[in-house]
Design an enzyme around this catalytic site. Structure first.
Site, mmCIF file in Angstrom:
data_model
loop_
_atom_site.group_PDB
_atom_site.id
_atom_site.type_symbol
_atom_site.label_atom_id
_atom_site.label_comp_id
_atom_site.label_asym_id
_atom_site.label_seq_id
_atom_site.Cartn_x
_atom_site.Cartn_y
_atom_site.Cartn_z
ATOM 1 N N GLY A 217 0.838 -1.195 0.000
ATOM 2 C CA GLY A 217 0.000 0.000 0.000
ATOM 3 C C GLY A 217 0.866 1.235 0.000
ATOM 4 O O GLY A 217 2.013 1.212 -0.456
ATOM 5 N N SER A 218 0.338 2.322 0.530
ATOM 6 C CA SER A 218 1.067 3.586 0.525
ATOM 7 C C SER A 218 2.134 3.607 1.614
ATOM 8 O O SER A 218 2.068 2.868 2.596
ATOM 9 C CB SER A 218 0.099 4.752 0.746
ATOM 10 O OG SER A 218 -0.405 4.730 2.074
ATOM 11 N N ALA A 220 2.579 6.027 3.688
ATOM 12 C CA ALA A 220 1.957 6.569 4.904
ATOM 13 C C ALA A 220 1.292 5.457 5.711
ATOM 14 O O ALA A 220 1.462 5.366 6.937
ATOM 15 C CB ALA A 220 0.940 7.647 4.539
ATOM 16 N N GLY A 222 2.004 2.308 5.422
ATOM 17 C CA GLY A 222 3.085 1.411 5.811
ATOM 18 C C GLY A 222 3.716 1.824 7.135
ATOM 19 O O GLY A 222 4.058 0.976 7.968
ATOM 20 N N GLU A 239 5.748 -3.232 1.056
ATOM 21 C CA GLU A 239 5.892 -2.849 -0.353
ATOM 22 C C GLU A 239 5.005 -1.632 -0.543
ATOM 23 O O GLU A 239 3.782 -1.736 -0.627
ATOM 24 C CB GLU A 239 5.476 -4.003 -1.281
ATOM 25 C CG GLU A 239 6.007 -3.828 -2.704
ATOM 26 C CD GLU A 239 5.026 -3.162 -3.643
ATOM 27 O OE1 GLU A 239 5.113 -1.918 -3.795
ATOM 28 O OE2 GLU A 239 4.189 -3.854 -4.223
#
Length: 495
Positions: A217-218, A220, A222, A239
């Site tokens: 995902g993003s 942020a 993460g 990732e």
């Protein structure tokens, strides 16, 4: 006595092109998550006991189901993401290929291996093997809801782990399809389970005591995943996003490079973590490259009809980000040769090609995740590499060059690079997939991806009593002197 039934909270999965309700799913609670992980613990014991051959046979069985019903799965992907059915099939094909590879190669990668013990410990037999962690939590994305999470799921399963999967709230139907078909192939225990819901469900999975959490995902989100997992010292694989660059050298095949730039940047409506967003082109071929890119980009249209080459923006909130990036680029002196501010509609974004965009603009620095390209002229490839690497991201990259392709690829700060093709590394099961910087860390795919879901187990077995015993209190001064002499002979020579 009356029984009070608690109403289960649900949410709808919508077709982003039509807003039609595709399916309704439960919002799983923290208690639901805990129960799923507990079931997975029990299932893991059985699944791991099957050994590599038993797991491979069942994974091959599942692979066969996915292959035979690939069109059905692609239709679910199409309904939930809006991407063309043919693009959804590419996901399915790649996932099948990775499943086949991992089933065949898990034992070879993870099984016991002899290691040299060295002269000092010559009486020992040294081996290492890679043992399953236990229960793996996987939080998947919506942009490639089959291919991306399967890069964690099948590798974790092949290594001997049980998996609890929380797909994106935009694509729960894809997750349901995968889990249900796996249960057909492996009906004995809930080795692979589904959780649906929003961020709170994912946070509960992080806190649930899984042995590792794989997230896509993003950056942020993460960071939030990492912070939550840190509460229980749960290791993570992240990732995150990308701002991938494509370099075009003066000796490149310009037609092929332009085709790669447009497909890499605009396929899946630009919603690709390893998609092309920035292009740096040698000044000697800049004009020819731009002209060819514009020609190809003009032939690509977003829509929901069968003739459209790209679909809608799956996540509505992304539309404002794309709109803001294009507007900022133009306000700061950039030019739209294709598309522009009017390209961003209510559901669809038409391809946009931008030139003369300042390097410090958000269209160059931040992930756009839409069908846009920025193209910049550079005097040479040293400048191209410098600008490509001037990013907090470092996921994928692309180089088009005949003479210096490999050299430039090695110089790019990214986890993966394709030379004279685009995103090809993702389709090769033996290659690791992952990034650096804000693009995350850890690797899926290939031998590295298998080891990511294991712990290394070292075993030293004494074959015979050593002539010089070191690990004993009965060690004498004579022994110490012999050891000192031996280590000097082995390592003390001047070069």
């Amino acid at each position: 006595m009356t029984t009070v039934e608690h109403k289960v909270e649900t949410f709808d999965s919508l077709n982003p092109a039509t807003d039609e309700v595709v399916g309704t799913y439960p919002v799983h609670t923290e208690e639901d998550v805990a129960q799923a992980v507990a079931r997975a613990r029990n299932a893991y014991t059985w699944w791991n006991s099957l050994g590599y051959a038993g797991r491979a046979e069942r994974l091959q069985r599942w692979k066969g189901i996915i292959t035979r019903r690939g069109a059905q799965l692609a239709e679910v992907v199409h309904a939930e993401t809006g991407k063309p059915h043919s693009d959804a099939m590419i996901e399915v094909v790649l996932a099948v290929d990775h499943t086949a590879w991992v089933a065949k190669n898990a034992r070879k990668v993870l099984g016991p291996k002899r290691r040299a013990a060295g002269l000092l410990m010559a009486n020992q037999a040294a081996t290492v093997e890679y043992q399953a962690l236990g229960v793996i939590g996987v939080i998947g994305p919506w942009n490639y809801p089959v291919f991306t999470p399967m890069g964690s799921i099948v590798y974790a399963l092949a290594a001997g782990n049980a998996v609890v999967f929380k797909p994106s709230e935009y694509t729960p139907g894809v997750g349901k399809w995968l889990v249900e078909t796996f249960a057909e192939a492996v009906p004995e225990y809930p080795v692979f389970q589904l959780l649906t819901g929003y961020g709170a469900t994912g946070a509960a999975l992080c806190r649930s005591g899984v042995d590792k959490l794989a997230f896509t995902g993003s950056a942020a989100t993460g960071r939030k995943i990492m912070a939550t997992c840190a509460e229980t010292l749960t290791p993570v694989l992240i990732e995150a996003g990308g701002k991938d660059a494509l370099l075009v050298d003066e000796d490149a095949d310009i037609a092929a490079a332009a085709d790669a730039a447009v497909w890499g940047g605009m396929s899946n409506a630009g919603q690709t973590c390893v998609g092309v967003e920035r292009v740096y082109v040698h000044e000697k071929v800049y004009d020819a490259f731009v002209a060819k890119t514009v020609e190809i980009a003009k032939s690509v249209r977003a829509g929901s009809d069968p003739e459209a080459k790209i679909g809608p923006i799956t996540m509505p909130a992304q539309l404002d980000i794309i709109r803001r990036h294009i507007a900022d680029a133009i306000e700061r002196g950039g030019k739209a040769l294709v598309g522009g501010p009017d390209a961003v509609g209510e559901k669809f974004v038409q391809p946009t090609v931008l030139v003369d965009v300042p390097e410090d603009s958000i269209a160059v620095q931040d992930e756009t995740f839409g069908p846009t390209l920025t193209i910049a002229k550079v005097k040479d490839m040293d400048e191209a590499v410098s600008k490509a690497n001037d990013s907090r991201y470092g996921l994928g990259s692309t180089v088009f060059a005949k003479r210096r392709g490999m050299e430039l690829a090695r110089r790019l700060r990214s986890g993966m690079t394709a030379v004279n093709s685009v995103i090809s590394f993702a389709g090769i099961p033996t290659l690791p997939f992952g990034g650096v910087g804000d693009s995350g860390f850890g690797r899926i795919h290939g031998p590295d991806g298998l080891k990511e879901f294991t712990r290394a187990k070292a075993i030293a077995r004494q074959r015979f009593k050593p002539p010089i015993a070191l690990t004993t209190f009965s060690r004498t001064e004579k022994t110490d002197a012999a050891v000192a002499k031996l280590i000097t002979i082995l390592h003390g020579k001047r070069k």
